[in-house]
Design an enzyme around this catalytic site. Sequence first.
Site, mmCIF file in Angstrom:
data_model
loop_
_atom_site.group_PDB
_atom_site.id
_atom_site.type_symbol
_atom_site.label_atom_id
_atom_site.label_comp_id
_atom_site.label_asym_id
_atom_site.label_seq_id
_atom_site.Cartn_x
_atom_site.Cartn_y
_atom_site.Cartn_z
ATOM 1 N N LYS A 1 95.310 -22.897 -35.145
ATOM 2 C CA LYS A 1 93.989 -22.286 -34.887
ATOM 3 C C LYS A 1 92.872 -23.325 -34.978
ATOM 4 O O LYS A 1 92.003 -23.403 -34.124
ATOM 5 C CB LYS A 1 93.673 -21.184 -35.913
ATOM 6 C CG LYS A 1 94.652 -20.052 -35.986
ATOM 7 C CD LYS A 1 94.178 -18.959 -36.931
ATOM 8 C CE LYS A 1 94.155 -19.337 -38.402
ATOM 9 N NZ LYS A 1 95.487 -19.574 -38.986
ATOM 10 N N ARG B 1 102.519 -31.551 -42.711
ATOM 11 C CA ARG B 1 101.078 -31.773 -42.529
ATOM 12 C C ARG B 1 100.497 -32.645 -43.650
ATOM 13 O O ARG B 1 100.783 -32.442 -44.817
ATOM 14 C CB ARG B 1 100.375 -30.411 -42.515
ATOM 15 C CG ARG B 1 98.898 -30.514 -42.217
ATOM 16 C CD ARG B 1 98.353 -29.197 -41.751
ATOM 17 N NE ARG B 1 98.148 -28.249 -42.834
ATOM 18 C CZ ARG B 1 97.530 -27.075 -42.648
ATOM 19 N NH1 ARG B 1 97.099 -26.727 -41.462
ATOM 20 N NH2 ARG B 1 97.372 -26.255 -43.664
ATOM 21 N N ARG C 1 90.756 -11.994 -42.544
ATOM 22 C CA ARG C 1 92.160 -12.143 -42.946
ATOM 23 C C ARG C 1 92.681 -10.869 -43.590
ATOM 24 O O ARG C 1 93.841 -10.829 -44.004
ATOM 25 C CB ARG C 1 92.269 -13.287 -43.950
ATOM 26 C CG ARG C 1 92.851 -14.567 -43.354
ATOM 27 C CD ARG C 1 92.745 -15.604 -44.424
ATOM 28 N NE ARG C 1 93.680 -16.682 -44.305
ATOM 29 C CZ ARG C 1 93.349 -17.895 -43.873
ATOM 30 N NH1 ARG C 1 92.130 -18.140 -43.450
ATOM 31 N NH2 ARG C 1 94.245 -18.853 -43.877
ATOM 32 N N ARG D 1 101.697 -18.021 -49.032
ATOM 33 C CA ARG D 1 100.781 -17.815 -47.905
ATOM 34 C C ARG D 1 101.442 -16.991 -46.795
ATOM 35 O O ARG D 1 100.787 -16.170 -46.166
ATOM 36 C CB ARG D 1 100.312 -19.172 -47.360
ATOM 37 C CG ARG D 1 99.352 -19.857 -48.323
ATOM 38 C CD ARG D 1 99.186 -21.313 -48.004
ATOM 39 N NE ARG D 1 98.325 -21.548 -46.866
ATOM 40 C CZ ARG D 1 98.305 -22.682 -46.173
ATOM 41 N NH1 ARG D 1 99.118 -23.670 -46.511
ATOM 42 N NH2 ARG D 1 97.469 -22.835 -45.191
ATOM 43 N N ARG E 1 97.973 -31.166 -48.842
ATOM 44 C CA ARG E 1 97.099 -30.116 -49.392
ATOM 45 C C ARG E 1 97.862 -29.342 -50.453
ATOM 46 O O ARG E 1 99.053 -29.060 -50.263
ATOM 47 C CB ARG E 1 96.707 -29.158 -48.258
ATOM 48 C CG ARG E 1 95.287 -29.346 -47.780
ATOM 49 C CD ARG E 1 95.016 -28.559 -46.517
ATOM 50 N NE ARG E 1 95.136 -27.113 -46.665
ATOM 51 C CZ ARG E 1 94.775 -26.250 -45.714
ATOM 52 N NH1 ARG E 1 94.277 -26.693 -44.572
ATOM 53 N NH2 ARG E 1 94.918 -24.952 -45.876
HETATM 54 P P1 AMP Z 1 92.964 -22.139 -44.140
HETATM 55 O O1 AMP Z 1 92.324 -23.488 -44.171
HETATM 56 O O2 AMP Z 1 92.388 -21.229 -43.093
HETATM 57 O O3 AMP Z 1 94.464 -22.203 -44.072
HETATM 58 O O4 AMP Z 1 92.603 -21.443 -45.538
HETATM 59 C C1 AMP Z 1 93.021 -22.004 -46.758
HETATM 60 C C2 AMP Z 1 92.879 -20.987 -47.865
HETATM 61 O O5 AMP Z 1 91.500 -20.590 -47.996
HETATM 62 C C3 AMP Z 1 93.645 -19.680 -47.685
HETATM 63 O O6 AMP Z 1 94.992 -19.791 -48.062
HETATM 64 C C4 AMP Z 1 92.854 -18.760 -48.610
HETATM 65 O O7 AMP Z 1 93.159 -19.007 -49.968
HETATM 66 C C5 AMP Z 1 91.423 -19.225 -48.389
HETATM 67 N N1 AMP Z 1 90.780 -18.472 -47.296
HETATM 68 C C6 AMP Z 1 90.374 -18.962 -46.096
HETATM 69 N N2 AMP Z 1 89.837 -17.997 -45.335
HETATM 70 C C7 AMP Z 1 89.912 -16.864 -46.079
HETATM 71 C C8 AMP Z 1 89.546 -15.512 -45.834
HETATM 72 N N3 AMP Z 1 89.007 -15.109 -44.680
HETATM 73 N N4 AMP Z 1 89.758 -14.613 -46.844
HETATM 74 C C9 AMP Z 1 90.294 -14.986 -48.016
HETATM 75 N N5 AMP Z 1 90.689 -16.237 -48.291
HETATM 76 C C10 AMP Z 1 90.503 -17.171 -47.333
#
Ligand code: AMP
Length: 209
Positions: A13, A123, A88, A166, A155
């Site tokens: 994404k 990654r 989400r 996740r 990460r």
């Molecule tokens: P991402 O970089 O999109 O993979 O997000 C990394 C982490 O940030 C996720 O695993 C969640 O812990 C948190 N996070 C990101 N976006 C959201 C969201 N819309 N709602 C809740 N937690 C989020």
Amino acid sequence: MKLVFLGPPGAGKGTVAQVVEKDFGIMQISTGELLRAAIQCETELGIHAKYYMDDGNLVPDDLVMALLKQHIDTSECKSGYILDGFPRTIPQAEALIDAEIQIDRVVNFSMTDALIIHRLSGRRIHRETGRVYNLNPDGHPHPPADLEDNMLVLRKDDRPDAIQTRLKVYHEQTEPLVGFYQKRNLLLQLDGAKPSDVLCEEIRVALGH
Ligand code: AMP
């Protein structure tokens, strides 16, 4: 133009959003990136969010919604935006509706769990630039040959136990959004396993750009 990019972690994404941001002249808003920046700055929100993020759990809806609204209301977002990783959960999608934020299209990047685990485990993030690389033989982009190994970091939430959490969280809380947006005729389904340039072209065609 207001777009939502939906899909499991590691489905590409963010990579596609960076291209669409330039192509369409609209801002990419990644809630994951905003949260990581808050953690880096050690804000109250960041300290709170880190507790959930490191283990691969979702940050509570009200915190993420508040953070998002701060950014949506800036002048940079006037001509539109891509919500990358938001909503989400169903309550987050409902919060968008309550805030009278009308989404034009929801792009769903689908991918198998096996491929997600493979991609995320390879990654790595560049310590200084934040650029994302992939160490897998079939990974893209590969780190430059002259880059020292210690410049690339994993990460915390890409560790195997956090990836499992996740994925579970994705299937339980985020995947129901596919049906939510399908019912509203907003969904564009893409195969996240395809290369990012192919996905970008499919979005251009589907959105008539
Ligand atoms: P991402 O970089 O999109 O993979 O997000 C990394 C982490 O940030 C996720 O695993 C969640 O812990 C948190 N996070 C990101 N976006 C959201 C969201 N819309 N709602 C809740 N937690 C989020």
